[in-house]
Design an enzyme around this catalytic site. Structure first.
Site, PDB file in Angstrom:
ATOM      1  N   CYS A   3       0.860  -1.183   0.000  1.00 52.74           N
ATOM      2  CA  CYS A   3       0.000   0.000   0.000  1.00 52.74           C
ATOM      3  C   CYS A   3       0.899   1.236   0.000  1.00 52.74           C
ATOM      4  O   CYS A   3       1.752   1.391   0.879  1.00 52.74           O
ATOM      5  CB  CYS A   3      -0.915  -0.010   1.225  1.00 52.74           C
ATOM      6  SG  CYS A   3      -1.756   1.556   1.513  1.00 52.74           S
ATOM      7  N   ASN A  85     -12.248  10.989  -1.701  1.00 53.42           N
ATOM      8  CA  ASN A  85     -12.757  10.250  -2.856  1.00 53.42           C
ATOM      9  C   ASN A  85     -12.903   8.783  -2.469  1.00 53.42           C
ATOM     10  O   ASN A  85     -12.004   8.212  -1.849  1.00 53.42           O
ATOM     11  CB  ASN A  85     -11.787  10.396  -4.038  1.00 53.42           C
ATOM     12  CG  ASN A  85     -11.601  11.852  -4.454  1.00 53.42           C
ATOM     13  OD1 ASN A  85     -12.536  12.635  -4.383  1.00 53.42           O
ATOM     14  ND2 ASN A  85     -10.397  12.206  -4.871  1.00 53.42           N
ATOM     15  N   HIS A  96      -6.093   3.587   0.472  1.00 50.56           N
ATOM     16  CA  HIS A  96      -5.844   3.789   1.917  1.00 50.56           C
ATOM     17  C   HIS A  96      -6.600   5.076   2.235  1.00 50.56           C
ATOM     18  O   HIS A  96      -6.311   6.127   1.626  1.00 50.56           O
ATOM     19  CB  HIS A  96      -4.337   3.919   2.177  1.00 50.56           C
ATOM     20  CG  HIS A  96      -3.945   4.124   3.613  1.00 50.56           C
ATOM     21  ND1 HIS A  96      -3.018   3.327   4.271  1.00 50.56           N
ATOM     22  CD2 HIS A  96      -4.320   5.060   4.515  1.00 50.56           C
ATOM     23  CE1 HIS A  96      -2.855   3.749   5.515  1.00 50.56           C
ATOM     24  NE2 HIS A  96      -3.648   4.816   5.692  1.00 50.56           N
ATOM     25  N   HIS A  98      -7.987   8.470   2.874  1.00 50.70           N
ATOM     26  CA  HIS A  98      -7.268   9.744   2.974  1.00 50.70           C
ATOM     27  C   HIS A  98      -8.216  10.904   2.744  1.00 50.70           C
ATOM     28  O   HIS A  98      -9.222  10.776   2.052  1.00 50.70           O
ATOM     29  CB  HIS A  98      -6.102   9.806   1.985  1.00 50.70           C
ATOM     30  CG  HIS A  98      -6.463   9.505   0.564  1.00 50.70           C
ATOM     31  ND1 HIS A  98      -6.661   8.226   0.101  1.00 50.70           N
ATOM     32  CD2 HIS A  98      -6.678  10.325  -0.486  1.00 50.70           C
ATOM     33  CE1 HIS A  98      -6.964   8.264  -1.185  1.00 50.70           C
ATOM     34  NE2 HIS A  98      -6.998   9.524  -1.565  1.00 50.70           N
ATOM     35  N   HIS A 100      -8.235  14.841   1.426  1.00 50.81           N
ATOM     36  CA  HIS A 100      -7.544  15.936   0.751  1.00 50.81           C
ATOM     37  C   HIS A 100      -7.912  17.230   1.475  1.00 50.81           C
ATOM     38  O   HIS A 100      -9.105  17.553   1.596  1.00 50.81           O
ATOM     39  CB  HIS A 100      -8.001  16.053  -0.701  1.00 50.81           C
ATOM     40  CG  HIS A 100      -7.714  14.856  -1.557  1.00 50.81           C
ATOM     41  ND1 HIS A 100      -6.655  14.807  -2.437  1.00 50.81           N
ATOM     42  CD2 HIS A 100      -8.362  13.668  -1.684  1.00 50.81           C
ATOM     43  CE1 HIS A 100      -6.670  13.635  -3.071  1.00 50.81           C
ATOM     44  NE2 HIS A 100      -7.691  12.920  -2.630  1.00 50.81           N
TER      45      HIS A 100
HETATM   46  P1  AMP Z   1      -7.165   9.873  -4.663  1.00 43.63           P
HETATM   47  O1  AMP Z   1      -7.113  10.039  -6.152  1.00 43.63           O
HETATM   48  O2  AMP Z   1      -8.318  10.575  -4.019  1.00 43.63           O
HETATM   49  O3  AMP Z   1      -7.046   8.422  -4.267  1.00 43.63           O
HETATM   50  O4  AMP Z   1      -5.905  10.643  -4.087  1.00 43.63           O
HETATM   51  C1  AMP Z   1      -4.615  10.130  -4.098  1.00 43.63           C
HETATM   52  C2  AMP Z   1      -3.690  11.311  -4.046  1.00 43.63           C
HETATM   53  O5  AMP Z   1      -2.415  10.853  -3.659  1.00 43.63           O
HETATM   54  C3  AMP Z   1      -3.527  12.044  -5.381  1.00 43.63           C
HETATM   55  O6  AMP Z   1      -3.910  13.419  -5.230  1.00 43.63           O
HETATM   56  C4  AMP Z   1      -2.038  11.902  -5.682  1.00 43.63           C
HETATM   57  O7  AMP Z   1      -1.482  13.051  -6.287  1.00 43.63           O
HETATM   58  C5  AMP Z   1      -1.450  11.658  -4.307  1.00 43.63           C
HETATM   59  N1  AMP Z   1      -0.194  10.919  -4.288  1.00 43.63           N
HETATM   60  C6  AMP Z   1       0.112   9.787  -4.963  1.00 43.63           C
HETATM   61  N2  AMP Z   1       1.365   9.383  -4.673  1.00 43.63           N
HETATM   62  C7  AMP Z   1       1.849  10.286  -3.792  1.00 43.63           C
HETATM   63  C8  AMP Z   1       3.118  10.436  -3.115  1.00 43.63           C
HETATM   64  N3  AMP Z   1       4.116   9.557  -3.293  1.00 43.63           N
HETATM   65  N4  AMP Z   1       3.277  11.499  -2.305  1.00 43.63           N
HETATM   66  C9  AMP Z   1       2.285  12.388  -2.118  1.00 43.63           C
HETATM   67  N5  AMP Z   1       1.065  12.302  -2.712  1.00 43.63           N
HETATM   68  C10 AMP Z   1       0.867  11.275  -3.547  1.00 43.63           C
HETATM   69 ZN    ZN Z   2      -2.312   1.453   3.690  1.00 42.26          ZN
END
Ligand code: AMP
Ligand code: ZN
Length: 114
Positions: A3, A85, A96, A98, A100
């Site tokens: 993950c 989302n 995982h 999260h 925003h």
């Molecule tokens: P979601 O599309 O709602 O699942 O959001 C996932 C978010 O994680 C996106 O806005 C990506 O830009 C962000 N993301 C993916 N990989 C990383 C990373 N290594 N560091 C920081 N943000 C990331």
């Molecule tokens: Zn996780």
């Protein structure tokens, strides 16, 4: 576990941290869509909003108790927006849970576009 966000929590993938404690981590989004774009995650792996239960929901409550402080630390001065989302239609790409945290400009509303 394979993950991405668990690997960030473990320090296996670098991140720009804004806030961390025993329960959560907040770090800058790698592909920001606003001047302030922070991802806030529980350290305990929860796959999505769909997986929140009475047993794990206190991790979510703790995040929401802390979000005003994280927003100030991140540089939101005039308000902010919190988005989660969920699933395919919600546009979730990392499985995982999260949140925003978006700010640093006047955000448009509604956000529903295809
Ligand atoms: P979601 O599309 O709602 O699942 O959001 C996932 C978010 O994680 C996106 O806005 C990506 O830009 C962000 N993301 C993916 N990989 C990383 C990373 N290594 N560091 C920081 N943000 C990331
Ligand atoms: Zn996780």
């Amino acid at each position: 576990m394979d993950c991405l966000f668990c690997k960030i929590i473990a320090g296996e993938i670098p991140s720009t941290k804004v806030y961390e404690d025993d329960d959560m981590l907040a770090f800058r989004d790698i592909n920001p869509v606003a001047p302030v774009h922070v991802i806030v995650i529980p350290k305990k792996h929860i796959a999505s909003m769909d997986e929140i239960t009475p047993e794990n929901s206190c991790a979510v409550a703790k995040i929401f108790e802390k979000i005003p402080e994280i927003a100030r630390l991140a540089g939101c001065e005039n308000g902010y927006r919190v988005v989660s989302n969920c699933g395919v239609d919600g546009g979730q790409t990392v499985p995982h849970l999260h949140f925003h945290l978006l700010g640093g400009m006047e955000l448009s509303w509604p956000v529903f576009t295809k």
